[in-house]
Motif scaffolding. Structure first.
Motif, PDB file in Angstrom:
ATOM      1  N   THR A  10       0.790  -1.225   0.000  1.00  0.00           N
ATOM      2  CA  THR A  10       0.000   0.000   0.000  1.00  0.00           C
ATOM      3  C   THR A  10       0.827   1.283   0.000  1.00  0.00           C
ATOM      4  O   THR A  10       0.266   2.375  -0.028  1.00  0.00           O
ATOM      5  N   GLU A  11       2.142   1.171   0.028  1.00  0.00           N
ATOM      6  CA  GLU A  11       2.944   2.391   0.013  1.00  0.00           C
ATOM      7  C   GLU A  11       3.136   2.895  -1.412  1.00  0.00           C
ATOM      8  O   GLU A  11       2.916   2.182  -2.395  1.00  0.00           O
ATOM      9  N   ALA A  12       3.538   4.142  -1.533  1.00  0.00           N
ATOM     10  CA  ALA A  12       3.757   4.747  -2.842  1.00  0.00           C
ATOM     11  C   ALA A  12       4.806   3.965  -3.621  1.00  0.00           C
ATOM     12  O   ALA A  12       5.827   3.551  -3.075  1.00  0.00           O
ATOM     13  N   GLY A  13       4.536   3.746  -4.885  1.00  0.00           N
ATOM     14  CA  GLY A  13       5.489   3.049  -5.754  1.00  0.00           C
ATOM     15  C   GLY A  13       5.403   1.544  -5.706  1.00  0.00           C
ATOM     16  O   GLY A  13       6.218   0.857  -6.340  1.00  0.00           O
ATOM     17  N   SER A  14       4.419   1.005  -4.989  1.00  0.00           N
ATOM     18  CA  SER A  14       4.360  -0.450  -4.838  1.00  0.00           C
ATOM     19  C   SER A  14       4.064  -1.154  -6.156  1.00  0.00           C
ATOM     20  O   SER A  14       4.621  -2.221  -6.432  1.00  0.00           O
ATOM     21  N   ALA A  15       3.206  -0.574  -6.987  1.00  0.00           N
ATOM     22  CA  ALA A  15       2.874  -1.231  -8.253  1.00  0.00           C
ATOM     23  C   ALA A  15       4.086  -1.299  -9.176  1.00  0.00           C
ATOM     24  O   ALA A  15       4.342  -2.323  -9.816  1.00  0.00           O
TER      25      ALA A  15
END
Length: 232
Positions: free
Chosen positions: A87-92
């Motif tokens: 769920t943190e930024a950049g995870s995808a």
């Protein structure tokens, strides 16, 4: 499958476990070792054939298959780790990158080399997995997902390639004394010991290597739902 006089391609061979595999193979009497890395100039070991191989590049994979037609063992060792939760930024983006290297890389290499292994008598494919193939921890969530996919790939390849006589081995290990785990304050396995255990497993026709106490404990705990525990 005999390691002595075998011809082996090792990905990610310029450091860590990959370099340990190369050393173990030379000690075990392999006839030829193709040591693969994105930059072959980073291969410093003697007695090997350095080759350029970015395992996310279909062009590099095709070139390696065209060059290394004598391979009898493929060791899919190269991997990356971004250390992202879901769920943190950049995870995808992290998940896509890890899947490209940790799942699609071994998939494409195995597909390219399966006919070569068949032509050379069957041989073996070794996929370096992780204890995180079975667990997902927040600090390595995207990596864990990629290794879980690689475990499924390993099991699927084993079934598909059995008829051509190709052994498929999954290697599970926790923390190793490599750059990837340099910031972890936990007991760490010796990469050379992991490599040697793996070569013994290949020689004995085994399907799986549980290379340390942690991987053995986690595997044993799966039936009791260990993977349901909340791990930070």
């Amino acid at each position: 499958m005999h390691i002595q006089n075998s011809v082996v391609l090792v990905t990610g061979a310029n450091r860590g476990l990959g370099q340990a595999f190369v050393n173990a193979l030379l000690q075990a009497g392999a006839a030829k070792v193709y040591a693969a890395a994105r930059d072959p100039k980073t291969i410093k070991l003697q007695g090997v054939v350095p080759i350029k191989l970015d395992i996310t590049s279909e062009t590099d994979i095709a070139a390696a298959a065209a060059q290394c037609t004598d391979v009898t063992v493929l060791i899919n060792n190269a991997g990356i780790f971004h250390g992202k939760s879901f769920t943190e930024a950049g995870s995808a983006a992290a998940a896509r990158a890890e899947l490209e290297t940790n799942f699609f890389g071994p998939l494409n290499l195995s597909s390219a080399f399966a006919p070569i292994l068949k032509a050379n008598g069957g041989g073996a494919i070794v996929n370096v997995l992780s204890v995180l193939s079975w667990l997902n921890i927040q600090s390595a969530a995207t990596y864990s997902a990629s290794k879980s996919a690689a475990w499924s790939l390993t099991n699927g390849l084993r079934g598909e390639l059995r008829s051509q006589g190709t052994q498929v081995v999954g290697v599970h290990v926790g923390f190793m004394d490599t750059d990837m785990a340099s910031g972890v304050n936990m007991p760490k396995a010796d990469p050379l010991d992991v490599a040697r255990q793996t070569l013994v497993a290949v020689a004995e026709g085994k399907d799986e290597v549980l290379a340390d106490d942690l991987s053995r404990q986690v595997k044993q705990g799966l039936s009791s739902g260990a993977y349901l525990a909340q791990v930070g």
